[in-house]
Design an enzyme around this catalytic site. Structure first.
Site, PDB file in Angstrom:
ATOM      1  N   GLY A  85       0.830  -1.208   0.000  1.00  0.00           N
ATOM      2  CA  GLY A  85       0.000   0.000   0.000  1.00  0.00           C
ATOM      3  C   GLY A  85       0.862   1.254   0.000  1.00  0.00           C
ATOM      4  O   GLY A  85       2.096   1.180   0.052  1.00  0.00           O
ATOM      5  N   PHE A  86       0.186   2.382  -0.029  1.00  0.00           N
ATOM      6  CA  PHE A  86       0.869   3.688  -0.022  1.00  0.00           C
ATOM      7  C   PHE A  86       1.814   3.793   1.187  1.00  0.00           C
ATOM      8  O   PHE A  86       3.035   3.904   1.031  1.00  0.00           O
ATOM      9  CB  PHE A  86      -0.214   4.777  -0.030  1.00  0.00           C
ATOM     10  CG  PHE A  86       0.220   6.153   0.387  1.00  0.00           C
ATOM     11  CD1 PHE A  86       1.356   6.735  -0.141  1.00  0.00           C
ATOM     12  CD2 PHE A  86      -0.536   6.873   1.315  1.00  0.00           C
ATOM     13  CE1 PHE A  86       1.752   8.016   0.242  1.00  0.00           C
ATOM     14  CE2 PHE A  86      -0.160   8.153   1.696  1.00  0.00           C
ATOM     15  CZ  PHE A  86       0.996   8.720   1.166  1.00  0.00           C
ATOM     16  N   ASP A  92       0.404  -8.581   1.544  1.00  0.00           N
ATOM     17  CA  ASP A  92      -0.668  -7.770   0.955  1.00  0.00           C
ATOM     18  C   ASP A  92      -1.536  -8.685   0.096  1.00  0.00           C
ATOM     19  O   ASP A  92      -1.055  -9.691  -0.429  1.00  0.00           O
ATOM     20  CB  ASP A  92      -0.073  -6.648   0.083  1.00  0.00           C
ATOM     21  CG  ASP A  92      -0.982  -5.426   0.009  1.00  0.00           C
ATOM     22  OD1 ASP A  92      -0.567  -4.349   0.465  1.00  0.00           O
ATOM     23  OD2 ASP A  92      -2.115  -5.549  -0.496  1.00  0.00           O
ATOM     24  N   GLY A 143      -3.736  -2.279  -2.444  1.00  0.00           N
ATOM     25  CA  GLY A 143      -2.295  -2.115  -2.669  1.00  0.00           C
ATOM     26  C   GLY A 143      -1.952  -2.393  -4.121  1.00  0.00           C
ATOM     27  O   GLY A 143      -2.799  -2.804  -4.905  1.00  0.00           O
ATOM     28  N   LYS A 146     -13.520  -6.338   8.330  1.00  0.00           N
ATOM     29  CA  LYS A 146     -12.810  -7.578   8.649  1.00  0.00           C
ATOM     30  C   LYS A 146     -11.312  -7.352   8.861  1.00  0.00           C
ATOM     31  O   LYS A 146     -10.717  -7.944   9.752  1.00  0.00           O
ATOM     32  CB  LYS A 146     -13.041  -8.617   7.545  1.00  0.00           C
ATOM     33  CG  LYS A 146     -14.424  -9.275   7.652  1.00  0.00           C
ATOM     34  CD  LYS A 146     -14.727 -10.162   6.478  1.00  0.00           C
ATOM     35  CE  LYS A 146     -13.956 -11.462   6.528  1.00  0.00           C
ATOM     36  NZ  LYS A 146     -14.327 -12.349   5.390  1.00  0.00           N
ATOM     37  N   TYR A 179     -15.201   1.746   8.783  1.00  0.00           N
ATOM     38  CA  TYR A 179     -13.774   2.026   8.983  1.00  0.00           C
ATOM     39  C   TYR A 179     -13.520   2.501  10.413  1.00  0.00           C
ATOM     40  O   TYR A 179     -12.671   1.969  11.119  1.00  0.00           O
ATOM     41  CB  TYR A 179     -13.337   3.098   7.985  1.00  0.00           C
ATOM     42  CG  TYR A 179     -11.874   3.469   8.043  1.00  0.00           C
ATOM     43  CD1 TYR A 179     -10.887   2.550   7.710  1.00  0.00           C
ATOM     44  CD2 TYR A 179     -11.471   4.756   8.388  1.00  0.00           C
ATOM     45  CE1 TYR A 179      -9.525   2.906   7.724  1.00  0.00           C
ATOM     46  CE2 TYR A 179     -10.125   5.117   8.407  1.00  0.00           C
ATOM     47  CZ  TYR A 179      -9.161   4.195   8.069  1.00  0.00           C
ATOM     48  OH  TYR A 179      -7.836   4.547   8.085  1.00  0.00           O
TER      49      TYR A 179
END
Ligand code: UDP
Length: 311
Positions: A12-13, A33, A38, A93, A147
Site C-alpha cells: 500500500g501507499f 498484501d 495495494g 474484517k 472504517y
C-alpha cells in the site's frame, strides 16, 4: 543478525514507504498484501533486495510466517472513503479479524506490535485540535462507520493484548497523509484534486469546501511511526501535520502549484464528512522528539511530479 519486521498492507501507499524505511534501517522485511487496494508497482523496486520477502495473503485468514520476527506493523486496510462504500465488509474484517490475527502472530513470535489507527477514531470531532484524550464523535452506522469502528475495535483489542498478554504494543493515529504511491483514483482529496488539475478538469469540491484538513507528507509520517515503534509508550499517539486549511484553500493551492486552467465545481458533501480536523501533536513531540519537517508546498510539489507520470 538483522532484525525482522512484518508489514501487513506492505504494497500500500504507507506500507511500502514504511518498508523502504525499515530496509534503510537494516531490517529484513516480510511484506504481506492481498492487493485489494495495494499495488505491485509500489514494491517492484524491492524485488531484487535479498532482505525483502513478499507474501500475497489476506490477513483476515490464519496468518503465519517462517522464522523469528522482531516487530509487526499492521497497516493493511482500505483507507479512502470511497473504498469504505465499495468494500465495507473487507474494511471491517481487516480492522477486526486482521488485527486479531496479527496480534496473535505477534504473541506467537514474541514480537513488538504497532497498529496503524486513524484520526477517524475522533469521527466528526467536537474538540479541536484533536488530542489523544478525546474519545471522539463517531456515527457507528453511517457509511464511514465500517472504517471508524473497525479501527476503534483494533485499538481496543491491541490494548487488551497489551494488558492481558503483556504484548509490547503501539498505536499510531494517522491524520491525512499524502505523497507518491497514492492511487490516482482512490477518491481521496489529494490524488483527486491533483489528477483533475493535471488533466484540466473541474476540481470537485464537496460541500462548500469550508471543512478543514491538515496534510502530512509521507516521509514525516513514517519517521514518527518508526520512532514510536522503538518507544516504550503504549497508548495512542497522533502523528500528522498541524498546518490546517479549508478544502477550498487546498483546491486553490493545487491549481496554483500545477499552473492548471481548472475551475472549481461544487458537489454534495458526503454523509458524516468531518467538518474539521487537525492533530494536536504535543504528545509525539514530547515522547518521540518528533515533529513534521516537510512543508505543504514542498510535499505537494513532490507529489505533483509523481502524478505527472501517471495521469
Ligand atoms: N473532498 C473533496 N473533493 C474530492 C474528494 C474529497 O472536496 O474530490 C473533500 C472531502 O469531502 C473531505 C476532504 O476533502 O472533506 C478530505 O477527503 P478525503 O477523502 O481525502 O479523506 P477524509 O479526510 O475525509 O478521510
Amino acid at each position: 543478525m538483522s532484525k525482522t519486521a512484518v508489514v501487513t498492507g506492505g504494497a500500500g501507499f504507507l506500507g511500502s514507504h514504511l518498508t523502504d524505511r525499515l530496509l534503510a534501517e537494516g531490517y529484513r522485511v516480510i511484506s504481506i498484501d492481498n492487493f485489494i487496494t495495494g499495488s505491485r508497482a509500489n514494491i517492484e523496486h524491492l524485488t531484487t533486495d535479498a532482505r525483502f520477502e513478499f507474501i500475497e495473503q489476506d490477513v483476515t485468514k490464519y496468518l503465519n510466517v517462517p522464522g523469528d520476527v522482531d516487530v509487526i506493523f499492521h497497516f493493511a486496510s482500505p483507507a479512502s472513503p470511497i473504498d469504505y462504500l465499495e468494500i465495507p465488509i473487507q474494511t471491517l474484517k481487516v480492522g477486526s479479524l486482521g488485527t486479531h490475527n496479527t496480534l496473535g502472530l505477534a504473541r506467537a513470535k514474541k514480537a513488538r506490535f504497532l497498529i496503524a489507527s486513524t484520526s477517524e477514531c475522533y469521527g466528526d470531532p467536537l474538540v479541536h485540535p484533536q488530542t489523544e484524550e478525546y474519545w471522539g464523535n463517531v456515527n457507528p452506522i453511517g457509511p464511514r462507520g465500517c472504517y471508524d469502528e473497525a479501527k476503534r475495535f483494533a485499538e481496543a483489542i491491541t490494548m487488551a493484548y497489551h494488558r492481558y498478554h503483556k504484548l509490547d504494543t503501539h498505536i499510531v493515529r494517522i491524520f491525512n497523509t499524502y505523497g507518491p504511491r497514492m492511487r490516482l483514483r482512490d477518491g481521496r482529496v489529494v490524488p483527486a484534486f491533483i489528477g483533475q488539475a493535471l488533466k484540466g478538469q473541474p476540481i470537485t469540491i464537496f460541500g462548500e469546501g469550508k471543512q478543514t484538513r491538515s496534510f502530512c507528507y509521507c516521509s514525516d509520517l513514517i519517521d514518527g511511526i518508526f520512532k514510536l515503534s522503538l518507544s516504550d509508550f503504549h497508548e495512542p499517539v497522533n502523528i500528522g501535520n498541524p498546518t490546517e486549511l479549508t478544502i477550498k484553500e487546498f483546491a486553490e493551492r493545487i491549481i496554483r502549484l500545477t499552473g492548471s486552467p481548472s475551475q472549481l465545481t461544487y458537489e454534495a458533501l458526503p454523509i458524516d464528512d468531518p467538518k474539521q480536523r487537525r492533530p494536536d501533536i504535543s504528545r509525539a513531540k514530547k515522547l518521540l522528539g518528533w515533529e513534521p519537517k516537510v512543508d505543504l508546498e514542498t510535499g505537494l510539489k513532490l507529489t505533483i511530479e509523481y502524478f505527472k507520470t501517471r495521469v
